[in-house]
Design a protein around this motif. Structure first.
Motif, PDB file in Angstrom:
ATOM      1  N   GLY A  73       0.810  -1.216   0.000  1.00  0.00           N
ATOM      2  CA  GLY A  73       0.000   0.000   0.000  1.00  0.00           C
ATOM      3  C   GLY A  73       0.841   1.262   0.000  1.00  0.00           C
ATOM      4  N   LEU A  74       0.376   2.278  -0.732  1.00  0.00           N
ATOM      5  CA  LEU A  74       0.973   3.614  -0.729  1.00  0.00           C
ATOM      6  C   LEU A  74       0.005   4.538  -0.009  1.00  0.00           C
ATOM      7  CD1 LEU A  74       2.933   5.870  -1.642  1.00  0.00           C
ATOM      8  CD2 LEU A  74       1.649   5.958  -3.804  1.00  0.00           C
ATOM      9  N   VAL A  75       0.438   5.102   1.137  1.00  0.00           N
ATOM     10  CA  VAL A  75      -0.448   5.960   1.921  1.00  0.00           C
ATOM     11  C   VAL A  75       0.158   7.350   2.074  1.00  0.00           C
ATOM     12  CG1 VAL A  75      -1.484   4.017   3.165  1.00  0.00           C
ATOM     13  CG2 VAL A  75       0.494   5.192   4.154  1.00  0.00           C
ATOM     14  N   VAL A  76      -0.719   8.355   2.071  1.00  0.00           N
ATOM     15  CA  VAL A  76      -0.294   9.747   2.192  1.00  0.00           C
ATOM     16  C   VAL A  76      -1.280  10.481   3.100  1.00  0.00           C
ATOM     17  CG1 VAL A  76       0.647   9.709  -0.165  1.00  0.00           C
ATOM     18  CG2 VAL A  76      -1.639  10.614   0.235  1.00  0.00           C
ATOM     19  N   GLY A  77      -0.860  11.637   3.636  1.00  0.00           N
ATOM     20  CA  GLY A  77      -1.782  12.548   4.287  1.00  0.00           C
ATOM     21  C   GLY A  77      -1.920  12.385   5.786  1.00  0.00           C
ATOM     22  N   VAL A  78      -2.806  13.262   6.346  1.00  0.00           N
ATOM     23  CA  VAL A  78      -3.081  13.299   7.783  1.00  0.00           C
ATOM     24  C   VAL A  78      -4.591  13.307   7.976  1.00  0.00           C
ATOM     25  CG1 VAL A  78      -2.726  14.575   9.918  1.00  0.00           C
ATOM     26  CG2 VAL A  78      -0.955  14.624   8.147  1.00  0.00           C
ATOM     27  N   PRO A  79      -5.184  12.218   8.471  1.00  0.00           N
ATOM     28  CA  PRO A  79      -4.547  10.914   8.678  1.00  0.00           C
ATOM     29  C   PRO A  79      -4.253  10.229   7.357  1.00  0.00           C
ATOM     30  CG  PRO A  79      -6.906  10.740   9.051  1.00  0.00           C
ATOM     31  CD  PRO A  79      -6.625  12.195   8.815  1.00  0.00           C
ATOM     32  N   ALA A  80      -3.338   9.294   7.378  1.00  0.00           N
ATOM     33  CA  ALA A  80      -2.908   8.647   6.137  1.00  0.00           C
ATOM     34  C   ALA A  80      -4.034   7.828   5.516  1.00  0.00           C
ATOM     35  CB  ALA A  80      -1.705   7.744   6.410  1.00  0.00           C
ATOM     36  N   ARG A  81      -4.105   7.871   4.193  1.00  0.00           N
ATOM     37  CA  ARG A  81      -5.092   7.097   3.441  1.00  0.00           C
ATOM     38  C   ARG A  81      -4.384   6.482   2.229  1.00  0.00           C
ATOM     39  NH1 ARG A  81      -4.972  12.139   1.810  1.00  0.00           N
ATOM     40  NH2 ARG A  81      -5.387  12.687  -0.362  1.00  0.00           N
ATOM     41  N   ARG A  82      -4.864   5.340   1.799  1.00  0.00           N
ATOM     42  CA  ARG A  82      -4.225   4.682   0.653  1.00  0.00           C
ATOM     43  C   ARG A  82      -4.629   5.367  -0.637  1.00  0.00           C
ATOM     44  NH1 ARG A  82      -4.737   1.027  -3.247  1.00  0.00           N
ATOM     45  NH2 ARG A  82      -6.952   0.626  -2.804  1.00  0.00           N
ATOM     46  N   VAL A  83      -3.627   5.683  -1.478  1.00  0.00           N
ATOM     47  CA  VAL A  83      -3.875   6.332  -2.759  1.00  0.00           C
ATOM     48  C   VAL A  83      -3.376   5.502  -3.934  1.00  0.00           C
ATOM     49  CG1 VAL A  83      -3.861   8.660  -1.778  1.00  0.00           C
ATOM     50  CG2 VAL A  83      -1.714   7.645  -2.602  1.00  0.00           C
ATOM     51  N   GLY A  84      -2.799   4.333  -3.649  1.00  0.00           N
ATOM     52  CA  GLY A  84      -2.302   3.501  -4.736  1.00  0.00           C
ATOM     53  C   GLY A  84      -1.514   2.333  -4.180  1.00  0.00           C
ATOM     54  N   TRP A  85      -0.771   1.710  -5.091  1.00  0.00           N
ATOM     55  CA  TRP A  85       0.057   0.546  -4.744  1.00  0.00           C
ATOM     56  C   TRP A  85       1.481   0.791  -5.200  1.00  0.00           C
ATOM     57  CZ3 TRP A  85      -2.614  -2.554  -1.680  1.00  0.00           C
ATOM     58  CH2 TRP A  85      -3.984  -2.758  -1.889  1.00  0.00           C
ATOM     59  N   VAL A  86       2.441   0.192  -4.502  1.00  0.00           N
ATOM     60  CA  VAL A  86       3.842   0.221  -4.925  1.00  0.00           C
ATOM     61  C   VAL A  86       4.372  -1.211  -4.963  1.00  0.00           C
ATOM     62  CG1 VAL A  86       4.362   2.535  -4.071  1.00  0.00           C
ATOM     63  CG2 VAL A  86       4.634   0.573  -2.547  1.00  0.00           C
ATOM     64  N   GLY A  87       5.378  -1.436  -5.804  1.00  0.00           N
ATOM     65  CA  GLY A  87       6.001  -2.752  -5.876  1.00  0.00           C
ATOM     66  C   GLY A  87       7.253  -2.820  -5.030  1.00  0.00           C
ATOM     67  N   ARG A  88       7.938  -3.950  -5.121  1.00  0.00           N
ATOM     68  CA  ARG A  88       9.154  -4.134  -4.340  1.00  0.00           C
ATOM     69  C   ARG A  88      10.217  -3.081  -4.653  1.00  0.00           C
ATOM     70  NH1 ARG A  88      10.502  -9.416  -2.073  1.00  0.00           N
ATOM     71  NH2 ARG A  88       8.636 -10.721  -1.961  1.00  0.00           N
ATOM     72  N   ALA A  89      10.232  -2.571  -5.887  1.00  0.00           N
ATOM     73  CA  ALA A  89      11.232  -1.574  -6.271  1.00  0.00           C
ATOM     74  C   ALA A  89      10.903  -0.180  -5.749  1.00  0.00           C
ATOM     75  CB  ALA A  89      11.368  -1.539  -7.793  1.00  0.00           C
ATOM     76  N   GLY A  90       9.706   0.007  -5.210  1.00  0.00           N
ATOM     77  CA  GLY A  90       9.324   1.306  -4.664  1.00  0.00           C
ATOM     78  C   GLY A  90       8.557   2.192  -5.619  1.00  0.00           C
ATOM     79  N   ALA A  91       8.483   1.811  -6.895  1.00  0.00           N
ATOM     80  CA  ALA A  91       7.760   2.613  -7.883  1.00  0.00           C
ATOM     81  C   ALA A  91       6.257   2.371  -7.763  1.00  0.00           C
ATOM     82  CB  ALA A  91       8.232   2.268  -9.296  1.00  0.00           C
ATOM     83  N   ARG A  92       5.489   3.412  -8.068  1.00  0.00           N
ATOM     84  CA  ARG A  92       4.037   3.282  -8.035  1.00  0.00           C
ATOM     85  C   ARG A  92       3.582   2.383  -9.184  1.00  0.00           C
ATOM     86  NH1 ARG A  92      -0.067   8.258  -6.744  1.00  0.00           N
ATOM     87  NH2 ARG A  92      -2.009   7.038  -6.725  1.00  0.00           N
ATOM     88  N   LEU A  93       2.704   1.449  -8.882  1.00  0.00           N
ATOM     89  CA  LEU A  93       2.249   0.501  -9.884  1.00  0.00           C
ATOM     90  C   LEU A  93       1.208   1.118 -10.803  1.00  0.00           C
ATOM     91  CD1 LEU A  93       1.835  -2.695  -7.668  1.00  0.00           C
ATOM     92  CD2 LEU A  93       3.864  -1.922  -8.914  1.00  0.00           C
ATOM     93  N   THR A  94       1.169   0.623 -12.028  1.00  0.00           N
ATOM     94  CA  THR A  94       0.168   1.062 -12.997  1.00  0.00           C
ATOM     95  C   THR A  94      -0.798  -0.090 -13.263  1.00  0.00           C
ATOM     96  OG1 THR A  94       1.627   0.436 -14.830  1.00  0.00           O
ATOM     97  CG2 THR A  94       1.716   2.716 -14.081  1.00  0.00           C
ATOM     98  N   GLU A  95      -2.088   0.267 -13.436  1.00  0.00           N
ATOM     99  CA  GLU A  95      -3.111  -0.748 -13.621  1.00  0.00           C
ATOM    100  C   GLU A  95      -3.201  -1.147 -15.083  1.00  0.00           C
ATOM    101  OE1 GLU A  95      -7.712  -1.692 -12.231  1.00  0.00           O
ATOM    102  OE2 GLU A  95      -6.940   0.373 -12.190  1.00  0.00           O
TER     103      GLU A  95
END
Length: 205
Positions: free
Chosen positions: A149-171
Motif C-alpha cells: 500500500g501507498l499511503v499519504v496525508g493526515v490521517p494517512a489514506r491509501r492512494v495507490g500501490w507500490v512494488g518491491r522496487a518502490g515505484a508506483r504501480l500502474t493498472e
C-alpha cells in the motif's frame, strides 16, 4: 564483520547487534534491543528497550523507534520518523502524581518486510505497516497499511500501490498491476472484509 559503534553513540551492554551493523554519532540503543546484521543506525536515532529489528534495516537521522516496536528485514525508516507507543499519553495521573514506566501499557508498531517510512512520518501505535508498503513523507498513520500500500496525508489514506522496487504501480487492462521499473505483476483482490489487498502474481509456467 563485527558491529561498528562510533564513540559518541550509546549502546546498552545488554543490546545485541548483528554482524556489520553500524551505529553512528549520538545514536542511542536501549536495554535488550536486538538488531540484525547489516543495519545502519544514523546520527541521533533512538531505539527503545526491547525493540526487535531485522537484517539490513536503515534508521535515518533522528528517527525515534519506541518499544515494543518490531521492524522486519529490509525496512527503511526516514529522517525524524516517530514510532509511538502510547494511545493515551499523560505525564501525570488524574491526581497529579507523576507517571512512571509501570503506570501505563506500551503498545507497538509492527513494520513488515521491505516497508518504507518517509521523512517525518508518524506511526501511531498500535498499527501494522504491511510488506513493501510505503508511507509518504509527513503522513500520520493511524490504522493498518496493507501489503504494497501507498499511503499519504493526515490521517494517512491509501492512494495507490507500490512494488518491491518502490515505484508506483500502474493498472493494466486485465485488472492486474505492473511495476514500471521491473515489469513485476501484482493482482488485486478483496479481503474477507471487502477491503482491497494486493498479492504478487504467480509466475507463468
Amino acid at each position: 564483520m563485527t558491529p561498528r559503534i562510533t564513540p559518541s553513540a550509546q549502546v546498552d551492554p545488554s543490546a545485541k547487534l548483528g554482524d556489520g551493523t553500524t551505529v553512528w554519532d549520538l545514536a542511542q540503543i536501549r536495554e535488550n534491543a536486538r538488531l540484525g546484521s547489516g543495519c545502519i543506525v544514523s546520527r541521533g536515532a533512538y531505539v527503545g528497550a526491547g525493540v526487535q529489528i531485522g537484517d539490513n534495516v536503515k534508521l535515518q537521522n533522528h528517527a525515534l523507534v519506541y518499544e515494543p516496536a518490531v521492524l522486519e528485514d529490509g525496512v527503511f525508516v526516514g529522517p525524524a520518523v516517530v514510532l509511538t507507543n502510547d494511545r493515551e499519553p499523560r505525564s501525570v495521573d488524574p491526581d497529579g502524581t507523576l507517571k512512571r514506566g509501570g503506570d501505563w501499557e506500551a503498545v507497538g508498531v509492527h513494520v513488515a518486510e521491505g516497508a518504507s517510512l518517509g521523512a517525518r512520518s508518524v506511526c501511531v501505535a498500535p498499527v501494522r505497516i504491511g510488506r513493501w508498503a510505503m508511507v509518504a513523507a509527513g503522513a500520520v498513520v493511524t490504522r493498518d497499511v496493507p501489503d504494497f500500500g501507498l499511503v499519504v496525508g493526515v490521517p494517512a489514506r491509501r492512494v495507490g500501490w507500490v512494488g518491491r522496487a518502490g515505484a508506483r504501480l500502474t493498472e493494466g487492462p486485465d485488472g492486474t498491476w505492473e511495476c514500471p521499473r521491473t515489469g513485476e505483476r501484482y493482482v488485486e483482490k478483496p479481503a474477507e472484509d471487502g477491503t482491497p489487498v494486493l498479492t504478487e502474481a504467480p509466475e507463468a509456467s
